[in-house]
Design an enzyme around this catalytic site. Structure first.
Site, mmCIF file in Angstrom:
data_model
loop_
_atom_site.group_PDB
_atom_site.id
_atom_site.type_symbol
_atom_site.label_atom_id
_atom_site.label_comp_id
_atom_site.label_asym_id
_atom_site.label_seq_id
_atom_site.Cartn_x
_atom_site.Cartn_y
_atom_site.Cartn_z
ATOM 1 N N ASP A 345 -13.882 -3.191 -4.649
ATOM 2 C CA ASP A 345 -14.339 -3.119 -3.271
ATOM 3 C C ASP A 345 -14.220 -4.489 -2.601
ATOM 4 O OD1 ASP A 345 -15.955 -1.750 -1.092
ATOM 5 O OD2 ASP A 345 -17.313 -3.391 -1.607
ATOM 6 N N GLU A 381 -9.085 -3.136 -2.830
ATOM 7 C CA GLU A 381 -9.262 -2.851 -1.416
ATOM 8 C C GLU A 381 -8.951 -4.175 -0.719
ATOM 9 O OE1 GLU A 381 -12.518 -0.711 1.451
ATOM 10 O OE2 GLU A 381 -13.257 -2.310 0.160
#
Length: 695
Positions: A345, A381
């Site tokens: 993330d 990401e």
């Protein structure tokens, strides 16, 4: 209860609490502490029955061994040191802290002002010092034995060229399933019913939203909501307690073993960019109280935190012991829990240094050289909210990257936005402009049209704007640029023509995803027609908004999606490792990509620059001498038509071969049939022809 409390020096490694058959060794890193107290609790975890200072400190690791302690022991820490927020130090021994290396936690914090290291409401509040004991409200760390019989478990190790990812939420996937035991738990995710669904669909990997233990944010609890997605990590080694039936980490391991036996890989969405403790006004639960100045990136004013994540703080990966914690955590989930990969993330935050983002940052170098992590899938990401934080295409191999550009190109092309055909064409061929460098393969692009963050696929064709009032922020949260279309009616409709148009648009987008070069990812529930009622930021909706509706599943679209995945698997030309190139862009000297107009002529620059271009026709070929060529996988001709019905000239087939129409999204149950001359291409549809032997 006769609790052994005689402590010896023990060892500084491994970090955490480890049962060695005779007792438990405790080791905790804190560079700036003056004293570390181990707190032991009774079997219920409610009563603190012993406080013992760790007797030794070796290279900033405080450690001690207590003979006779057994797995299941509840414990925590109180860490002593300066409370000088102006210098970055926030030690407060009145606050019970979890072990960052704890393999199991007793539950979630119970929100109370005592969890704060400062006095709420005081002037310049975070400079004040709160003496209330947080133990009644803080979770306990629990000693784990760490033994599990994996039997013949073996990771599937599916090649990237064959991988189809299914992004899912442990709880939301099964909470409304009518036939699973323990819905919402790890057990249900690997139940027979769910294994049957994965097999029917054809996915090869499940990417789970965070399963590390996480926090229910106070502002959500006070509004009657919960942290649903889980991007507020409390412990990087402990599974989230709400996903277990009995608190036994073996529940996660059994889930992995069953998925592996079915040929399904397990990828974890991990949050090493920030923790749940927030900014200087957040709670003191672990890292802040253990060594704030080491664990977090602090601003020039050391009371404040650098916040490149939008969550109040950023982990200080540049510190060797914080980097060690991340690496130890990753290896733990591979070696002990047998997972097959990670999605990082806000990964741009991990690569930030004094000069900004660095593709050669220490954490990326450490991961790349690690022999344990070298065998698993790694997905970034590629952005955060810091300056220059959008880094799509900027990560080093072997990282794959979430490609939001693919998502936006697909949605806007099919919405008939002007001038979007060239962008989609580039995305169809693996987003070479972003990824074709530094030896990276075409599989580097993780293509998706919907993910947990944003509209579901059904909502992309049903809502023109977001509807997030249920989040309690007056609809201000969530993305405003959704590239969606409601076909004239916002939300549900019983108009047959609108329903048909929406279904057609969904088939077009799903077909586009599975025809594109790269690594496809499908949002769990999209194959069922799941709607979130227009909520494009359902991070706090632990309810029917987010839980998949198995009773109302769109079985026709499920069949279509499964057919598209099977088609992709059957045709290796759609999932090549090398990038395809047309004549003017061929780097390897092989021309294997041909863009055509509807009349069959090659596309010109003027054609591409036409803002009204609504049709993309492309012939994909496989180079002679490759295994795909040997298997007679020579060419595919795909037509993506966002405009009106038109006759499309089909390329001339070589002697002994013919073109057969295998896919037409306007006729999802089409039986393959030969096509010669021209294809009657329907309006707003996708068609695919395959070059086959004539006999």
């Amino acid at each position: 209860m006769n609790l052994p409390t005689t402590i010896t020096a023990g060892r500084p490694d491994p970090l955490g609490a480890h049962f060695d058959g005779e007792g438990v060794n405790f080791a905790l890193f804190s560079e700036h502490a003056s004293r570390v107290t181990l707190c032991l609790f009774d079997a219920t975890g409610r009563h603190e029955i012993a406080n013992i200072d760790l007797p030794e400190c070796t290279h900033h690791v405080w450690h001690g061994h207590i003979a006779g302690l057994m797995p299941g022991q509840h414990y925590g820490y109180r860490v002593h040191g300066p409370y000088r927020p102006d210098q970055g130090h926030r030690f407060n021994p009145y606050k019970l802290l979890i072990d960052p290396y704890a393999r199991r936690l007793s539950g979630h914090p119970i929100w109370n002002d005592a969890l704060m290291g400062y006095e709420l409401g005081a002037p310049r509040a975070d400079l004040s010092f709160d003496k209330r004991d947080s133990a009644p409200f803080a979770p306990r760390s629990i000693v784990v034995a760490g033994s599990f019989d994996w039997g013949a478990d073996a990771p599937p190790r599916t090649p990237l060229t064959e991988t189809v990812i299914y992004e899912a939420h442990v709880r939301g996937l099964t909470m409304r399933h009518p036939r699973v035991h323990a819905p919402g738990k790890f057990r249900a995710l690997a139940s027979d019913q769910m294994l049957d669904h994965y097999a029917r669909l054809g996915i090869t990997a499940i990417e789970l939203l965070p399963v590390h233990a996480f926090l229910n944010d106070r502002f959500l609890v006070e509004k009657g909501l919960r942290n649903y997605w889980g991007y507020q990590t409390l412990g990087y080694f402990a599974p989230e307690p709400r996903y277990m039936e009995n608190g036994d980490i073996a529940e996660f391991q059994r889930m992995v073993a069953r998925l592996h036996a079915a040929g399904i890989e397990v990828i974890l969405d991990v949050v090493y960019n920030h923790t749940c403790e927030g900014n200087e006004l957040g709670p003191t639960l672990a890292f802040r109280g253990i060594d704030n100045a080491s664990y977090y990136r602090l601003a020039e004013d050391r009371r404040r935190y650098i916040d490149d994540t939008g969550c109040g703080n950023t982990l200080n990966i540049d510190h060797p012991m914080v980097l060690r914690m991340v690496m130890d955590s990753l290896r733990y989930w591979v070696e002990v829990m047998h997972v097959d990969g990670f999605r990082f993330d806000l990964a741009a935050a991990l690569g930030r240094g004094p000069g900004g983002f660095e593709a050669r940052a220490a954490i990326f170098q450490a991961i790349r050289q690690d022999p344990v992590l070298a065998r698993v899938k790694l997905i970034a990401e590629p952005w955060d909210i810091g300056p220059g934080g959008y880094r799509l295409g900027g990560f080093p191999a072997p990282f794959l990257e979430w490609n939001d550009g693919f998502r936006d190109a697909v949605r806007s092309f099919w919405r008939r936005d002007p001038g979007r055909a060239p962008d989609l064409a580039g995305r169809l061929t693996g987003s070479a402009a972003q990824f074709d460098h530094s030896g990276r393969p075409a599989t580097s692009s993780v293509n998706f049209i919907a993910a947990h963050d944003g509209f579901t696929l059904a909502d992309v064709v049903s809502y023109a704007t977001r509807h997030n009032l249920a989040n309690g922020e007056e609809g201000r949260d969530g993305h405003s640029a959704n590239y969606s279309d409601n076909f004239g009616i916002e939300g549900p409709s019983d108009d047959p023509s609108i329903l048909a148009a929406r279904a057609q648009r969904r088939r077009n987008m799903m077909a586009t995803l599975l025809l594109a070069q790269g690594t496809p990812m499908i949002l769990a529930g999209d194959e069922l027609g799941h709607t979130q009622q227009g909520n494009n930021n359902a991070y706090c909706q632990d309810n029917a908004i987010s839980w998949l509706d198995w009773h109302g599943a769109d079985d026709a679209f499920l069949r279509f999606t499964a057919r598209m995945i099977a088609f992709r698997k059957t045709h290796p030309i759609l999932r090549q490792k090398l990038f395809l190139h047309s004549r003017e862009r061929a780097i390897d000297g092989i021309e294997d990509l041909f863009w055509r107009r509807a009349d069959g002529a090659p596309m010109t620059r003027a054609d591409w620059e036409d803002p009204d271009l609504r049709l993309i026709a492309v012939e994909l070929r496989t180079a002679a001498g490759t295994p795909e060529y040997a298997a007679q996988e020579h060419a595919i001709f795909a037509v993506l038509n966002a405009g009106g019905a038109v006759a499309v000239t089909v390329p001339e087939a070589p002697r002994g071969q013919r073109w057969s129409l295998h896919l037409d999204t306007s006729r999802p149950d089409l039986v393959p049939a030969p096509v010669t001359g021209a294809l009657a291409m329907p309006a707003e549809a996708v068609a695919v022809l395959v070059l086959e032997p004539a006999s």
